[in-house]
Design an enzyme around this catalytic site. Structure first.
Site, short mmCIF file in Angstrom:
data_model
loop_
_atom_site.label_atom_id
_atom_site.label_comp_id
_atom_site.label_asym_id
_atom_site.label_seq_id
_atom_site.Cartn_x
_atom_site.Cartn_y
_atom_site.Cartn_z
N SER A 128 0.41 -1.01 0.11
CA SER A 128 -0.50 -0.01 -0.12
C SER A 128 1.08 1.39 -0.32
O SER A 128 1.45 1.60 -0.70
CB SER A 128 -0.45 0.03 1.29
OG SER A 128 -1.87 0.91 0.94
N ASP A 199 -9.91 -4.38 -4.59
CA ASP A 199 -9.28 -3.30 -3.79
C ASP A 199 -9.82 -2.12 -3.45
O ASP A 199 -10.27 -1.44 -4.71
CB ASP A 199 -7.06 -3.01 -4.44
CG ASP A 199 -6.92 -1.96 -3.12
OD1 ASP A 199 -7.39 -1.55 -1.88
OD2 ASP A 199 -5.73 -2.69 -3.16
N HIS A 232 -8.04 -5.41 -0.27
CA HIS A 232 -7.06 -4.53 0.07
C HIS A 232 -5.98 -4.79 0.89
O HIS A 232 -6.19 -4.98 2.51
CB HIS A 232 -6.76 -3.34 0.46
CG HIS A 232 -6.10 -2.09 0.14
ND1 HIS A 232 -5.47 -1.71 -0.97
CD2 HIS A 232 -5.07 -1.19 1.53
CE1 HIS A 232 -4.35 -0.95 -0.26
NE2 HIS A 232 -3.85 -1.11 0.83
#
Length: 256
Positions: A128, A199, A232
């Site tokens: 991320s 995501d 995610h």
């Protein structure tokens, strides 16, 4: 460890920002030490939790260094304070980048790698926001300097970015084209990008756009993997891909 930068505008020196980085954790190699990877956590996380994932990977010749980002207010979270490698207001191609924060984090990572043995191959990975800094570091390596003009000191051999994005992507091609050595360094740096199509935090299209920005700027050794149904987070098959990539690109096949 802290880093202090000045931001300048209209010819005047602005307020100084100091970045206090948190604790660094290390996963030591179980076999012969051949490579060191700095692995960067996501927004609000820390180096300790990342270590738990990395310890389980079948990479006996890799040392992982897991730093913790500074604690700071984050515009994306309405000013809420948490660990973050840089400030971000929104994830988009048009959002202004916190270059000062990015430079400070990239310099902190380079400093961690600078004390590794000369014969050990060096790389950066992350998830991320950590992936964003890994990719930003890749651009600093290729251009040979940070955005503030200071020289980038590390010879990177591999970059891994999971569920992330590339800060400053719209300016990258001009930066690469404006440097004599940058195209060669960009072409030689192996990069693995992985992103889930589902995501909900960093949309898949930002991963795809980042991969395109890198390849069109001359990063020819880039692999982009997408995963149907993945949100995610990481999954075993994705981490298997990371292991295969690092073993192959760092020449670890015949070592245990």
């Amino acid at each position: 460890m802290s880093y202090s930068n000045y931001s300048s505008g209209s010819g005047a020196r602005q307020a100084r920002r100091t970045f206090e980085f948190g604790r660094t954790h290390v996963v030591r190699p179980k076999g012969r030490h051949l490579a060191t990877i700095v692995w960067l956590h996501g927004l609000g996380d820390n180096g300790s939790s990342v270590c738990q994932l990395l310890e389980s990977l079948p990479l006996p010749n890799v040392k992982f260094i897991c730093p913790t980002a500074p604690t700071r207010p984050v515009a994306l979270l309405g000013g809420f304070t948490c660990t973050a490698w840089f400030d971000v207001a929104e994830i988009s191609e048009d959002s202004p980048d916190d270059i000062e924060g990015l430079d400070a984090s990239a310099a902190h990572i380079a400093n961690l790698l600078s004390t590794e043995p000369a014969d050990v191959k060096l790389g950066i990975g992350g998830f991320s926001m950590g992936a964003a800094v890994a990719l930003y570091s890749a651009t600093c390596f290729s251009v040979g300097k940070y955005a503030n003009g200071s020289l980038y000191p590390i010879n990177l051999r591999a970059i891994v970015g999971l569920s992330g994005w590339l800060p400053g992507s719209r300016f990258l091609k001009n930066k690469i084209d404006g440097s004599n050595e940058a195209p060669r360094r960009a072409a030689s740096l192996p990069i693995l990008l992985c992103h889930g199509r589902s995501d909900e935090v960093v949309a898949y299209r930002y991963g795809e756009t980042s991969a395109h920005a890198l390849t069109s700027s001359g990063f020819r050794s880039l692999v982009f993997k997408c995963y149907d149904g993945l949100g995610h987070y990481t999954v075993p098959r994705e981490m298997d891909e990371v292991c295969k990539f690092l073993v192959s690109r760092l020449g670890l096949e015949n070592y245990h």
